[in-house]
Design a protein around this motif. Structure first.
Motif, PDB file in Angstrom:
ATOM      1  N   HIS A   1       0.853  -1.194   0.000  1.00 14.71           N
ATOM      2  CA  HIS A   1       0.000   0.000   0.000  1.00 14.71           C
ATOM      3  C   HIS A   1       0.892   1.248   0.000  1.00 14.71           C
ATOM      4  N   ILE A   2       1.182   1.740  -1.207  1.00 16.06           N
ATOM      5  CA  ILE A   2       2.082   2.882  -1.372  1.00 16.06           C
ATOM      6  C   ILE A   2       1.299   4.183  -1.182  1.00 16.06           C
ATOM      7  N   GLU A   3       1.888   5.121  -0.439  1.00 21.20           N
ATOM      8  CA  GLU A   3       1.326   6.470  -0.321  1.00 21.20           C
ATOM      9  C   GLU A   3       2.468   7.462  -0.167  1.00 21.20           C
ATOM     10  N   TYR A   4       2.471   8.470  -1.066  1.00 18.51           N
ATOM     11  CA  TYR A   4       3.477   9.533  -1.032  1.00 18.51           C
ATOM     12  C   TYR A   4       2.732  10.863  -0.995  1.00 18.51           C
ATOM     13  N   LYS A   5       3.142  11.766  -0.097  1.00 15.52           N
ATOM     14  CA  LYS A   5       2.445  13.050   0.001  1.00 15.52           C
ATOM     15  C   LYS A   5       3.405  14.137   0.462  1.00 15.52           C
ATOM     16  N   ASN A   6       3.092  15.338   0.020  1.00 13.81           N
ATOM     17  CA  ASN A   6       3.764  16.543   0.494  1.00 13.81           C
ATOM     18  C   ASN A   6       2.723  17.648   0.548  1.00 13.81           C
ATOM     19  N   SER A   7       3.141  18.888   0.496  1.00  8.10           N
ATOM     20  CA  SER A   7       2.205  20.001   0.697  1.00  8.10           C
ATOM     21  C   SER A   7       1.327  20.272  -0.511  1.00  8.10           C
TER      22      SER A   7
ATOM     23  N   VAL B   1       0.723  17.488  -3.288  1.00  6.56           N
ATOM     24  CA  VAL B   1       0.274  16.336  -4.049  1.00  6.56           C
ATOM     25  C   VAL B   1       0.240  15.110  -3.155  1.00  6.56           C
ATOM     26  N   ILE B   2      -0.689  14.201  -3.448  1.00 12.52           N
ATOM     27  CA  ILE B   2      -0.790  12.909  -2.772  1.00 12.52           C
ATOM     28  C   ILE B   2      -0.843  11.832  -3.852  1.00 12.52           C
ATOM     29  N   LEU B   3       0.071  10.842  -3.770  1.00  9.17           N
ATOM     30  CA  LEU B   3       0.131   9.754  -4.735  1.00  9.17           C
ATOM     31  C   LEU B   3      -0.054   8.419  -4.017  1.00  9.17           C
ATOM     32  N   THR B   4      -0.770   7.492  -4.639  1.00  8.44           N
ATOM     33  CA  THR B   4      -0.932   6.139  -4.095  1.00  8.44           C
ATOM     34  C   THR B   4      -0.700   5.127  -5.203  1.00  8.44           C
ATOM     35  N   GLY B   5      -0.365   3.872  -4.824  1.00  9.25           N
ATOM     36  CA  GLY B   5      -0.152   2.818  -5.807  1.00  9.25           C
ATOM     37  C   GLY B   5       0.176   1.504  -5.139  1.00  9.25           C
ATOM     38  N   ILE B   6       0.602   0.529  -5.966  1.00 13.20           N
ATOM     39  CA  ILE B   6       0.905  -0.799  -5.424  1.00 13.20           C
ATOM     40  C   ILE B   6       2.406  -1.063  -5.403  1.00 13.20           C
ATOM     41  N   ARG B   7       3.207  -0.358  -6.189  1.00 14.69           N
ATOM     42  CA  ARG B   7       4.651  -0.489  -6.125  1.00 14.69           C
ATOM     43  C   ARG B   7       5.273   0.816  -6.627  1.00 14.69           C
ATOM     44  N   ALA B   8       6.523   1.060  -6.179  1.00 17.52           N
ATOM     45  CA  ALA B   8       7.142   2.346  -6.485  1.00 17.52           C
ATOM     46  C   ALA B   8       8.652   2.227  -6.504  1.00 17.52           C
TER      47      ALA B   8
ATOM     48  N   LYS C   1      14.518  13.601  -5.459  1.00 15.18           N
ATOM     49  CA  LYS C   1      13.089  13.497  -5.143  1.00 15.18           C
ATOM     50  C   LYS C   1      12.270  12.947  -6.314  1.00 15.18           C
ATOM     51  N   ASN C   2      12.897  12.206  -7.190  1.00 13.22           N
ATOM     52  CA  ASN C   2      12.168  11.522  -8.256  1.00 13.22           C
ATOM     53  C   ASN C   2      11.488  10.286  -7.694  1.00 13.22           C
ATOM     54  N   ILE C   3      10.301  10.023  -8.176  1.00 15.18           N
ATOM     55  CA  ILE C   3       9.545   8.863  -7.709  1.00 15.18           C
ATOM     56  C   ILE C   3       8.677   8.352  -8.845  1.00 15.18           C
ATOM     57  N   ASP C   4       8.597   7.044  -8.990  1.00 14.53           N
ATOM     58  CA  ASP C   4       7.718   6.393  -9.959  1.00 14.53           C
ATOM     59  C   ASP C   4       6.767   5.478  -9.197  1.00 14.53           C
ATOM     60  N   ILE C   5       5.467   5.643  -9.437  1.00 14.13           N
ATOM     61  CA  ILE C   5       4.449   4.807  -8.797  1.00 14.13           C
ATOM     62  C   ILE C   5       3.619   4.149  -9.896  1.00 14.13           C
ATOM     63  N   HIS C   6       3.370   2.863  -9.772  1.00 17.05           N
ATOM     64  CA  HIS C   6       2.647   2.110 -10.799  1.00 17.05           C
ATOM     65  C   HIS C   6       1.253   1.744 -10.307  1.00 17.05           C
ATOM     66  N   GLU C   7       0.305   1.820 -11.269  1.00 14.85           N
ATOM     67  CA  GLU C   7      -1.090   1.449 -11.021  1.00 14.85           C
ATOM     68  C   GLU C   7      -1.619   2.147  -9.762  1.00 14.85           C
ATOM     69  N   GLY C   8      -1.681   3.485  -9.868  1.00 13.09           N
ATOM     70  CA  GLY C   8      -2.070   4.252  -8.692  1.00 13.09           C
ATOM     71  C   GLY C   8      -2.999   5.398  -8.992  1.00 13.09           C
TER      72      GLY C   8
ATOM     73  N   ILE D   1      -7.450  18.665  -8.215  1.00 18.35           N
ATOM     74  CA  ILE D   1      -7.738  17.750  -9.310  1.00 18.35           C
ATOM     75  C   ILE D   1      -7.207  16.375  -8.922  1.00 18.35           C
ATOM     76  N   HIS D   2      -7.791  15.343  -9.488  1.00 22.69           N
ATOM     77  CA  HIS D   2      -7.374  13.996  -9.132  1.00 22.69           C
ATOM     78  C   HIS D   2      -7.643  13.073 -10.308  1.00 22.69           C
ATOM     79  N   GLY D   3      -7.125  11.830 -10.217  1.00 21.76           N
ATOM     80  CA  GLY D   3      -7.334  10.854 -11.264  1.00 21.76           C
ATOM     81  C   GLY D   3      -6.568   9.580 -11.001  1.00 21.76           C
ATOM     82  N   THR D   4      -6.668   8.663 -11.951  1.00 20.50           N
ATOM     83  CA  THR D   4      -5.965   7.381 -11.881  1.00 20.50           C
ATOM     84  C   THR D   4      -5.063   7.252 -13.093  1.00 20.50           C
ATOM     85  N   ALA D   5      -4.056   6.352 -13.000  1.00 18.54           N
ATOM     86  CA  ALA D   5      -3.116   6.192 -14.100  1.00 18.54           C
ATOM     87  C   ALA D   5      -2.384   4.878 -13.967  1.00 18.54           C
TER      88      ALA D   5
END
Length: 747
Positions: free
Chosen positions: A68-74, A76-83, A90-97, A106-110
């Motif tokens: 259960h991946i969750e990345y957040k700062n002031s 943006v909030i990102l979630t996914g299953i692997r990263a 501070k580069n980050i890649d999150i898959h299926e999140g 604004i929000h969405g899935t990718a």
């Protein structure tokens, strides 16, 4: 817990339920892993750090997270299953999140979400975005790639497809949304409305894309009474600035073909170009250009944000290039007028082209003294639309010397200038014989007119006796202006018209807008203002002013053929006031008394209530006499417009239950007992979409045969979708702008 990892500028803190070290190249954290670096927080079920041979975290060290991946700062909030994470950049890649941008929301899935550029950019691949709340995605945009810039609030989308629920509305290979400034999505929604005059109007926009810096829409538009139209809008951004191009192509004007002969073509076009830009901090570019052919039936439906009419049949054109330096500036401009009424082309007497060059130079504080010198020069060529009128070159220079003393409580200024003008008027024989037999124009005219002005103002500040929190200010101002008389009837009227004097321009130097007529003046203008403030907020303001004429003018010398006003408005008494009664109620008043006709020429009083939940109730009364109307509407001859206006207006906007809002406005001339304009509208809105339905009945013309006014009834239906910055509550009074008289705040 690992408090610090070497070779990283900012400390990384890691918390987990279990820690396993596989010496020498692997560290594994398991169970409720929580990582914190500066303002960035990362959480997962499992984290694996692969070290290099020297057990150091190098720039390319890989950190893998699972669960259960969750990345957040002031922002943006990102979630996914692997990263995959890199804490150096501070580069980050999150898959299926999923992703959620906080400001704007604004929000969405990718399939994959990436953070790049020290967290500035969020890159989404094979994803979608929306500003609707999570469980009500009424609309969304899908794209193969979405790039969001957190600094500029700009979103670039490749292979964009806008959908309402699951229904595709439009597709564009590239779409750029300026989320911080405008609601560009609203440009692509179909629009429908109906009126008695134009019939049913249906517009269906389709996006077009040229490059990242140039895009727009092409919109087929059907009007049942007028015909078909193809409207094109192109927005562009180049180095010298940004601009807008609008081109309307009209296929068939049904009303025009019925009323006029077939000698004229029935296909027309209308072009509008607006541009504003700055280059190298010294070059300024501006254009507000409109060109049209054919009848004026389409002017009401021409999709132009702002354009000015010199009268009912003409549209002003302007293209300007300016260069500014420290002590001088230069302007090169083109001014024109396009005619929109085909029946007036042969009789049109305006000057439809003017090329103008201006030079300004400034010398401030000569020899460290409070003396300033300014030199203004202008070269203008006027080209008439009717060849029987003179073609003219005007050369004007105007040196000005002023002496100024300023401080916090007063200022004093004296000014002397000399207006020197040279006219070279060609082809004046026919004009003198036919158009102007009383005062002939001369081929060459030299005119020199001096001007002297002195004015001053003082500010008296004092605390009130009621409370020390209140402060009141007394601000008297006085001006003396002298301009001698010069005969000017041998000069044509090219770019000059009367300026209506009101309370805001009591201290103007001239009554005319151009240089072709300079009125002789010997007058004193006085004004006194009173302010009352509490905690830097103005509670009450009142100002009264008057122009005192020191001599009797010979009115026959100041007539000009283009202006119907026989005497200038140089003797008047005016006043304006504003009173904030409390946090909800406000009162505004304004009046002008014409001392020449001994009548109240204009007066208005407005009472307004603004509630906590954006409720609005405004009532106002306007009075305008016949002489005032003749000055501001010299081209309208119908008697109904020349009667004294006594207009009573009431408008209201009230939010109903949930997200419903209703508005109503009514304007009535109680002098003639006639309805001027009446509107009613209802709106349903959500944070991501809204629906507006409005009805309007307004006076559009006067029928001499029937001796009554002609009205037009309109019904409009709008569907609006909002991007993330188009907050539906930003302008709660927008519904009140659907009528002839738009809503204006009283303060």
């Amino acid at each position: 817990m690992i408090n610090s990892l070497s070779s990283i500028d900012q400390t990384i803190c890691v918390l987990s339920d279990e820690l396993n070290i596989y010496y020498p190249n692997k560290i594994k954290f398991s169970g409720h892993v929580r990582i914190k670096q500066d303002h960035n927080i990362f959480m997962s079920d499992k984290l694996i750090i692969l070290l290099q041979e020297k057990n150091e975290l190098l720039y390319n060290t890989k950190l893998y997270a699972y669960g259960h991946i969750e990345y957040k700062n002031s922002y943006v909030i990102l979630t996914g299953i692997r990263a995959w994470i890199n804490f150096y950049n501070k580069n980050i890649d999150i898959h299926e999140g999923t992703y959620h941008v906080l400001k704007p929301p604004i929000h969405g899935t990718a399939n994959s979400i990436m953070q790049r550029g020290e967290g500035r950019y969020t890159i989404v691949k094979k994803g979608k975005c929306t500003s609707c709340i999570s469980n009500k995605n009424y609309w969304n945009i899908t794209g193969s790639k979405i790039l969001y810039d957190h600094k500029t609030h700009n979103m670039d989308i490749w292979n964009a497809c806008l959908k309402i629920k699951k229904i595709p509305i439009f597709y564009s290979p590239y779409l750029s949304l300026s989320l911080h400034q405008n609601n560009i999505l609203g440009h692509y929604i179909p629009n429908i409305k109906y009126s008695n005059k134009n019939g049913l109007i249906l517009k269906i926009p389709c996006p077009i894309f040229f490059s990242k810096h140039c895009s727009g829409s092409i919109s087929p538009c059907y009007t049942s009474h007028l015909g078909t139209k193809l409207a094109t809008e192109i927005y562009y951004s180049v180095k010298p600035g940004t601009g807008l191009l609008i081109l309307d192509l009209i296929g068939n004007n049904k009303i025009y073909n019925k009323n006029f002969s077939n000698n004229y073509h029935n296909k027309y076009w209308q072009l509008y170009w607006k541009h504003n830009g700055i280059m190298n901090k010294k070059w300024h570019f501006h254009s507000n250009y409109t060109s049209a052919t054919g009848s004026d039936n389409y002017i009401e439906n021409f999709n132009i944000p702002t354009y000015t009419h010199s009268n009912n049949n003409h549209i002003n054109q302007k293209i300007l290039c300016n260069y500014s330096d420290k002590n001088w500036s230069a302007n090169l401009a083109y001014f024109g007028i396009t005619n929109t009424n085909t029946t007036m082309i042969k009789n049109h007497s305006n000057y439809n082209k003017a090329l103008q060059l201006e030079l300004n130079s400034y010398i401030d504080c000569i020899n460290n003294q409070p003396f300033n010198l300014k030199l203004f020069s202008q070269l203008t060529q006027f080209i008439p639309s009717n060849y029987h009128y003179p073609k003219t070159i005007r050369i004007h220079t105007e040196p000005t010397l002023d002496f100024s003393i300023n401080n916090h409580y007063s200022y004093f200024n004296s000014e002397a200038k000399l207006r020197i003008t040279h006219y070279r008027q060609k082809n004046v024989n026919h004009y003198n014989r036919i158009q102007n037999p009383d005062h002939h124009l001369n081929n060459i005219v030299n005119r020199i007119i001096p001007q002297f002005k002195i004015n001053g103002k003082m500010i008296f500040k004092e605390k009130t006796h009621i409370s020390k929190k209140y402060k009141h200010f007394l601000e008297p101002k006085l001006q003396y202006l002298y301009v001698p008389y010069r005969f000017q009837e041998n000069i044509g009227i090219y770019d000059t018209d009367m300026i209506h004097i009101n309370h805001n321009n009591l201290f103007r130097d001239t009554t005319y807008s151009g240089l072709d007529r300079i009125l002789s003046v010997n007058q004193i203008t006085g004004n006194i203002a009173i302010r009352c403030c509490k905690n830097k907020n103005e509670l009450f303001y009142a100002s009264i002013g008057q122009i005192f004429d020191l001599r009797q003018l010979n009115f026959k010398h100041i007539k000009i053929s283009k202006c119907t006003q026989k005497t200038p408005n140089i003797m008047l008494f005016s006043g304006i006031s504003h009173w904030n009664i409390n946090d909800y109620w406000n009162v505004n008043t304004e009046m002008q008394y014409d001392m020449q006709h001994r009548a109240l020429s204009f007066g208005t009083i407005i009472l307004e209530y603004l509630g906590k939940d954006n409720q609005v109730l405004q009532t106002h009364y306007r009075h305008t006499n016949e002489q005032y109307l003749e000055k501001i509407l010299p081209n309208i001859k119908e008697s109904i417009y020349h009667n004294t206006i006594a207009q009573l207006g009431i408008l209201a906007c009230y939010p109903l239950i949930d997200n419903w809002k209703v508005s109503w406005a009514h304007y009535h001339n109680i002098k003639t007992n006639q309805l001027i304009d009446q509107t009613i509208g209802i709106q349903y809105y959500t944070p991501c979409w809204g629906v507006n339905i409005s009805c309007e009945r307004k006076m559009i013309d006067w029928s001499k045969e029937l001796n009554r006014s002609i009205y037009d009834n309109k019904i409009r239906f709008d569907i609006r979708i909002y991007n993330s910055t188009s907050n539906f509550k930003t302008n709660p009074y927008k519904m009140l702008n659907i009528g002839v008289f738009p809503y204006q705040h009283t303060f």
